[in-house]
Motif scaffolding. Structure first.
Motif, PDB file in Angstrom:
ATOM      1  N   TRP A   1       0.837  -1.204   0.000  1.00  0.00           N
ATOM      2  CA  TRP A   1       0.000   0.000   0.000  1.00  0.00           C
ATOM      3  C   TRP A   1       0.866   1.246   0.000  1.00  0.00           C
ATOM      4  N   ASP A   2       2.031   1.186   0.640  1.00  0.00           N
ATOM      5  CA  ASP A   2       2.930   2.346   0.627  1.00  0.00           C
ATOM      6  C   ASP A   2       3.409   2.648  -0.791  1.00  0.00           C
ATOM      7  N   GLU A   3       3.754   1.570  -1.525  1.00  0.00           N
ATOM      8  CA  GLU A   3       4.185   1.772  -2.922  1.00  0.00           C
ATOM      9  C   GLU A   3       3.021   2.282  -3.775  1.00  0.00           C
ATOM     10  N   PHE A   4       1.833   1.777  -3.481  1.00  0.00           N
ATOM     11  CA  PHE A   4       0.633   2.254  -4.188  1.00  0.00           C
ATOM     12  C   PHE A   4       0.502   3.769  -3.989  1.00  0.00           C
ATOM     13  N   ALA A   5       0.686   4.227  -2.733  1.00  0.00           N
ATOM     14  CA  ALA A   5       0.545   5.656  -2.430  1.00  0.00           C
ATOM     15  C   ALA A   5       1.604   6.477  -3.157  1.00  0.00           C
ATOM     16  N   SER A   6       2.848   5.961  -3.205  1.00  0.00           N
ATOM     17  CA  SER A   6       3.885   6.778  -3.850  1.00  0.00           C
ATOM     18  C   SER A   6       3.703   6.782  -5.363  1.00  0.00           C
ATOM     19  N   ASP A   7       3.240   5.653  -5.942  1.00  0.00           N
ATOM     20  CA  ASP A   7       2.908   5.653  -7.371  1.00  0.00           C
ATOM     21  C   ASP A   7       1.777   6.643  -7.665  1.00  0.00           C
ATOM     22  N   ALA A   8       0.770   6.644  -6.795  1.00  0.00           N
ATOM     23  CA  ALA A   8      -0.378   7.536  -7.000  1.00  0.00           C
ATOM     24  C   ALA A   8       0.093   8.986  -7.047  1.00  0.00           C
ATOM     25  N   ALA A   9       1.027   9.327  -6.150  1.00  0.00           N
ATOM     26  CA  ALA A   9       1.548  10.706  -6.132  1.00  0.00           C
ATOM     27  C   ALA A   9       2.243  11.037  -7.447  1.00  0.00           C
ATOM     28  N   LYS A  10       3.016  10.075  -7.977  1.00  0.00           N
ATOM     29  CA  LYS A  10       3.761  10.333  -9.217  1.00  0.00           C
ATOM     30  C   LYS A  10       2.836  10.411 -10.434  1.00  0.00           C
TER      31      LYS A  10
ATOM     32  N   GLY B   1      -3.875  10.093  -9.450  1.00  0.00           N
ATOM     33  CA  GLY B   1      -3.078   8.879  -9.447  1.00  0.00           C
ATOM     34  C   GLY B   1      -3.941   7.650  -9.246  1.00  0.00           C
ATOM     35  N   ALA B   2      -4.989   7.809  -8.434  1.00  0.00           N
ATOM     36  CA  ALA B   2      -5.872   6.671  -8.187  1.00  0.00           C
ATOM     37  C   ALA B   2      -7.266   7.183  -7.874  1.00  0.00           C
ATOM     38  N   TYR B   3      -8.242   6.317  -8.079  1.00  0.00           N
ATOM     39  CA  TYR B   3      -9.594   6.617  -7.629  1.00  0.00           C
ATOM     40  C   TYR B   3     -10.022   5.500  -6.680  1.00  0.00           C
ATOM     41  N   VAL B   4     -10.281   5.883  -5.432  1.00  0.00           N
ATOM     42  CA  VAL B   4     -10.767   4.903  -4.456  1.00  0.00           C
ATOM     43  C   VAL B   4     -12.243   5.196  -4.256  1.00  0.00           C
ATOM     44  N   HIS B   5     -13.095   4.285  -4.680  1.00  0.00           N
ATOM     45  CA  HIS B   5     -14.524   4.532  -4.632  1.00  0.00           C
ATOM     46  C   HIS B   5     -14.998   4.698  -3.193  1.00  0.00           C
ATOM     47  N   THR B   6     -16.247   5.201  -3.013  1.00  0.00           N
ATOM     48  CA  THR B   6     -16.723   5.625  -1.691  1.00  0.00           C
ATOM     49  C   THR B   6     -17.131   4.470  -0.776  1.00  0.00           C
ATOM     50  N   TRP B   7     -17.118   3.247  -1.251  1.00  0.00           N
ATOM     51  CA  TRP B   7     -17.556   2.114  -0.425  1.00  0.00           C
ATOM     52  C   TRP B   7     -16.629   1.883   0.765  1.00  0.00           C
ATOM     53  N   ASN B   8     -17.234   1.528   1.901  1.00  0.00           N
ATOM     54  CA  ASN B   8     -16.407   1.245   3.078  1.00  0.00           C
ATOM     55  C   ASN B   8     -15.592  -0.035   2.894  1.00  0.00           C
TER      56      ASN B   8
ATOM     57  N   ASN C   1      -5.366   6.209   7.602  1.00  0.00           N
ATOM     58  CA  ASN C   1      -4.391   7.306   7.565  1.00  0.00           C
ATOM     59  C   ASN C   1      -3.796   7.467   6.166  1.00  0.00           C
ATOM     60  N   MET C   2      -3.552   6.318   5.495  1.00  0.00           N
ATOM     61  CA  MET C   2      -3.004   6.394   4.142  1.00  0.00           C
ATOM     62  C   MET C   2      -3.998   7.075   3.188  1.00  0.00           C
ATOM     63  N   MET C   3      -5.279   6.652   3.261  1.00  0.00           N
ATOM     64  CA  MET C   3      -6.289   7.221   2.361  1.00  0.00           C
ATOM     65  C   MET C   3      -6.466   8.724   2.611  1.00  0.00           C
ATOM     66  N   LEU C   4      -6.478   9.103   3.896  1.00  0.00           N
ATOM     67  CA  LEU C   4      -6.666  10.524   4.216  1.00  0.00           C
ATOM     68  C   LEU C   4      -5.488  11.352   3.721  1.00  0.00           C
ATOM     69  N   LYS C   5      -4.271  10.756   3.800  1.00  0.00           N
ATOM     70  CA  LYS C   5      -3.080  11.462   3.333  1.00  0.00           C
ATOM     71  C   LYS C   5      -3.144  11.659   1.808  1.00  0.00           C
ATOM     72  N   LEU C   6      -3.547  10.599   1.096  1.00  0.00           N
ATOM     73  CA  LEU C   6      -3.678  10.700  -0.366  1.00  0.00           C
ATOM     74  C   LEU C   6      -4.722  11.749  -0.741  1.00  0.00           C
ATOM     75  N   GLN C   7      -5.813  11.755   0.017  1.00  0.00           N
ATOM     76  CA  GLN C   7      -6.893  12.692  -0.261  1.00  0.00           C
ATOM     77  C   GLN C   7      -6.437  14.129  -0.016  1.00  0.00           C
ATOM     78  N   LYS C   8      -5.694  14.337   1.072  1.00  0.00           N
ATOM     79  CA  LYS C   8      -5.224  15.677   1.413  1.00  0.00           C
ATOM     80  C   LYS C   8      -4.237  16.182   0.359  1.00  0.00           C
ATOM     81  N   ALA C   9      -3.402  15.274  -0.156  1.00  0.00           N
ATOM     82  CA  ALA C   9      -2.413  15.666  -1.161  1.00  0.00           C
ATOM     83  C   ALA C   9      -3.055  15.836  -2.540  1.00  0.00           C
ATOM     84  N   GLY C  10      -4.337  15.445  -2.676  1.00  0.00           N
ATOM     85  CA  GLY C  10      -5.009  15.560  -3.972  1.00  0.00           C
ATOM     86  C   GLY C  10      -4.612  14.464  -4.941  1.00  0.00           C
ATOM     87  N   ASP C  11      -4.075  13.353  -4.430  1.00  0.00           N
ATOM     88  CA  ASP C  11      -3.705  12.245  -5.313  1.00  0.00           C
ATOM     89  C   ASP C  11      -4.887  11.313  -5.595  1.00  0.00           C
TER      90      ASP C  11
END
Lengths: 311, 434
Positions: free
Chosen positions: B179-188, B200-207, B236-246
């Motif tokens: 998941w960490d690599e997923f997050a860094s790829d998403a940023a790039k 970088g990615a779209y994570v749908h709204t489902w829980n 925490n990972m999803m919120l970080k991606l969301q905050k960064a706009g990835d």
């Protein structure tokens, strides 16, 4: 009441000609019943029987398939300890507290504004009534887009006006309820405006003339002639509006589905959720019963208040 | 006064009689059941509840294949045109004593309802006839030791990715990411702004995409409220991606009702973690001439690198209505749906069958428009597919609360820790109240 008086009149005649009178009396009753029977059948099948069944079911545990089990007051004690119920109750009351006075004030204001003989005034009346007859789902989706926190025109306008941090509306737990209240007020005000317009036509023009002769200004006229003249209409609007506020479901369900989290969860949705989705029809009937009693008490209180004012 | 009272009573009885008459009539009384289900020489008609028959071709494919193998049994679909209403409609049908023979079990939440209400027939004897070791997701149907449904289709989460965008960003294909690599790829992979923004990615709204995945990869059960702190890392990972706009903001995704298929097809997002059910519509759109990017699938990212590929997923299956008059024929159909023949029928239209074998995988990847790279084939065979919320009598009620807390955490209405704490106490109260 009509049936009783017909029966009394008929029984007076019956003293003179017993057989004929009885026949006539029966005929009259049957004709009376035949007139209301179609409506009554529909009402009984789809409203009366289900309501009575729900009353019984609120003391049972039922999954809509296996036979119901009598569990006494267990549903109600569970209700008292269910955090979802309290959250929904709070939201329902907050919604009503926001929706009722706002709709009342705006629809009355619009009615006063549009109650004049001007060319083209019909157009504005129709325009304001239009949301009421529009598809609710379309309204909910369009308002959702308007409320969009980043790309929506509402926040664009607010930013333009100098608001640094415009609200997140339907994506924020604090602003979601105000957002659905605004949408529902916009949707409902046209209907109540029409009721107020009808009420305004019934206020006699002589009263305004008399007030003018007495030197009353616009505010005096409004407060001492219009408001008392509109009292029956206001009472009707208030009762209908309150009942519909407590029963609100569709608009909120399409706009936010009760979310984010539980921010816009109302009692009707909780009833749907626990009954239809979770299959606990006894428990959801208990919630319906609580909602019913709440609306009943509030309406009785409003009647009381109205009667006292008239005395 | 007496008379009106009596009339009222008469009217009441008439109404009640009408109501009873309404209940007694079964909508399927015309289903021919000349044979009481032996499936022998006489002709039998089996009715099967389905959703949106016209837009869900797997049903027709399966029914036609079954009819070809059993010419004496005809299948009559009982269609619920709006898929979202399917569960409510089936609940109403079963409560009314409907005798539709086979109930299609759309998901595990619905299944837990049918099983706990005892609405379906015990299928343990049929389970012994099917190739259990080859059926992915079969275990999910074990309810207190009994199978009330058997699967024909099993979907699981994979990572859909846009090959062109990966090449343009100079990134390797997302083979077995953490998941960490997923997050860094998403940023790039994120670029542009405004209307030209590419995420970088779209994570749908489902829980399930946060909670379900975290639960299966941590080997936990979401129905157990004793400690949800294992969900914190994923949130925490999803919120970080969301905050960064990835990834798109959760609030925007819900208010604009973003669709995961559109986000991926229009190139708005480079990676989309999603169920394998997305494959069929991508193939169908390509066949229709809709512009579809050059795509592939990769394994769902994992928490740790180098371990087994654990993904969440679940079966779709069939159960037999207890009121069915054609039980023997119905069992025959269910056995067929779980067999290799049934698997071939659904795989031929891009649906992932429960029955897994290399022959089926080859057939599946032989479909027009399927990616042909090795990574996609590898991703098609995860080591373990587990339900994101296992079957329990409280599944539906707990699911509601889990979803509410998911929304609160993702929209910032609650901090991760507060949200998880509240989730524990609310799930406890929902589970106790049954």
């Amino acid at each position: 009441m009509t049936t009783t008086s017909v029966a009394q009149v008929e029984s007076g005649r019956a003293l003179r000609a017993p057989a004929r009178g009885r026949r006539l009396r029966r005929r009259a009753t049957l004709i009376g019943w035949s007139f209301i029977l179609p409506n009554f059948l529909g009402f009984a099948l789809f409203t009366l029987i289900p309501v009575i069944a729900a009353l019984g079911l609120s003391f049972m545990s039922w999954d809509a398939y296996n036979p119901p089990k009598w569990i006494g007051l267990a549903n109600f004690t569970r209700l008292a300890h269910d955090p979802l119920f309290w959250a929904a109750l709070q939201n329902t009351v907050l919604y009503a507290v926001g929706h009722v006075p706002l709709t009342l004030a705006l629809s009355l204001g619009l009615a006063l504004l549009l109650n004049r003989k001007l060319k083209g005034i019909q157009f504005f009346r129709v325009a304001i009534f239009f949301p009421y007859i529009s598809s609710l789902v379309a309204i909910a989706i369009v308002w959702n887009l308007l409320f969009d926190p980043s790309t929506g025109p509402i926040n664009a306008l607010l930013t333009h006006l100098g608001v640094a941090n415009p609200p997140g509306w339907t994506s924020s737990t604090t602003w979601a309820l105000p957002a659905v209240i605004i949408t529902s007020v916009w949707k409902d005000m046209g209907y109540y405006m029409i009721l107020f317009l009808a009420g305004l036509q019934a206020v006699p023009g002589e009263l305004y003339e008399a007030a003018a002769v007495d030197g009353a200004n616009a505010w005096h006229k409004f407060w001492n002639v219009t408001v008392p003249g509109l009292r029956p209409t206001t009472f009707f609007v208030l009762v209908i509006l309150t009942v519909s506020s407590f029963k609100v479901f569709d608009l909120i369900f399409v706009m936010t589905e009760g979310g984010p989290g539980r921010a816009t969860l109302v009692l009707s949705q909780l009833i749907y959720q626990d009954g239809i989705l979770n299959g606990q029809f006894g428990y959801s009937s208990a919630i319906s019963l609580v909602l019913f009693v709440m609306v009943l008490v509030i309406t009785l209180f409003q009647y009381r208040l109205q009667n006292r004012r008239q005395d | 006064m007496k008379r009106p009272m009596r009339m009222l009573a008469v009217a009441g009885i008439t109404a009640a009689a009408l109501a009873l008459a309404g209940c007694a009539g079964s909508p399927n009384s015309d289903a021919k059941s000349t044979d009481s289900g032996s499936g022998g020489d006489a002709k039998t008609t089996l009715s099967v509840s389905v959703w949106d028959y016209a837009a869900t071709p797997e049903f027709k494919a399966l029914f036609d294949a079954f009819h070809a193998a059993n010419p004496n049994i005809t299948i009559q679909p009982v269609d619920v045109p709006n898929a979202a209403d399917y569960e409510a409609k089936v609940t109403t049908m079963l409560a009314g004593g409907d005798s539709t023979d086979i109930i299609t079990v759309k998901n595990l939440t619905d299944y837990s309802g049918y099983a706990s209400k005892q609405q379906l027939l015990n299928l343990n004897s049929v389970e012994k006839q099917v190739p259990a070791d080859k059926l992915a997701g079969l275990d999910s149907y074990k309810y207190k030791g009994t199978y009330y449904a058997l699967p024909y289709r099993t979907d699981f989460s994979v990572l859909f990715y846009n090959k062109t965008m990966f090449q343009q960003a100079g990134l390797d294909a997302p083979d077995n990411l953490t998941w960490d690599e997923f997050a860094s790829d998403a940023a790039k992979l994120t670029s542009g702004s405004g209307a030209n923004k590419v995420y970088g990615a779209y994570v749908h709204t489902w829980n399930s995409l946060v909670q379900g995945i975290a639960a299966v990869q941590n080997d936990k059960d979401l129905n157990d409220p004793s400690d949800y702190s294992y969900l914190a890392d994923q949130y925490n990972m999803m919120l970080k991606l969301q905050k960064a706009g990835d990834i798109p903001n959760y609030g925007e995704a819900t208010s604009q009702k973003l669709a995961y298929q559109t986000e991926f097809e229009t190139g708005k997002a480079a990676m989309v973690p999603m169920g394998t059910w997305l494959i069929a519509p991508l193939l169908a759109d390509k066949a229709k001439g809709v512009s579809v990017p050059d795509w592939g699938i990769a394994q769902l990212p994992q928490i740790k690198s180098g371990g087994k590929i654990v993904t969440d997923g679940g079966p779709t299956g069939f159960g037999i209505n207890k009121n069915s008059k054609n039980q023997a024929a119905a069992k025959k159909f269910i056995e067929f749906a779980a067999s290799e023949k049934g698997a071939e029928a659904v795989a031929s239209i891009g649906i992932v069958p429960s029955y897994q074998s290399s022959a089926i995988t080859t057939k599946y990847f032989g479909l027009t428009g399927m990616p042909q790279d090795d990574l996609s084939k590898k991703a098609f065979a995860p080591d373990s597919v587990k339900p994101d919320q296992p079957v329990s009598p409280n599944t539906a009620a707990i699911g509601t609360v889990l979803n509410q807390e998911h929304q609160l955490i993702m929209t910032g209405g609650k901090s991760v820790d507060d949200g998880l704490k509240e989730m524990e106490s609310l799930v406890k109260s929902q589970a106790l109240s049954q």
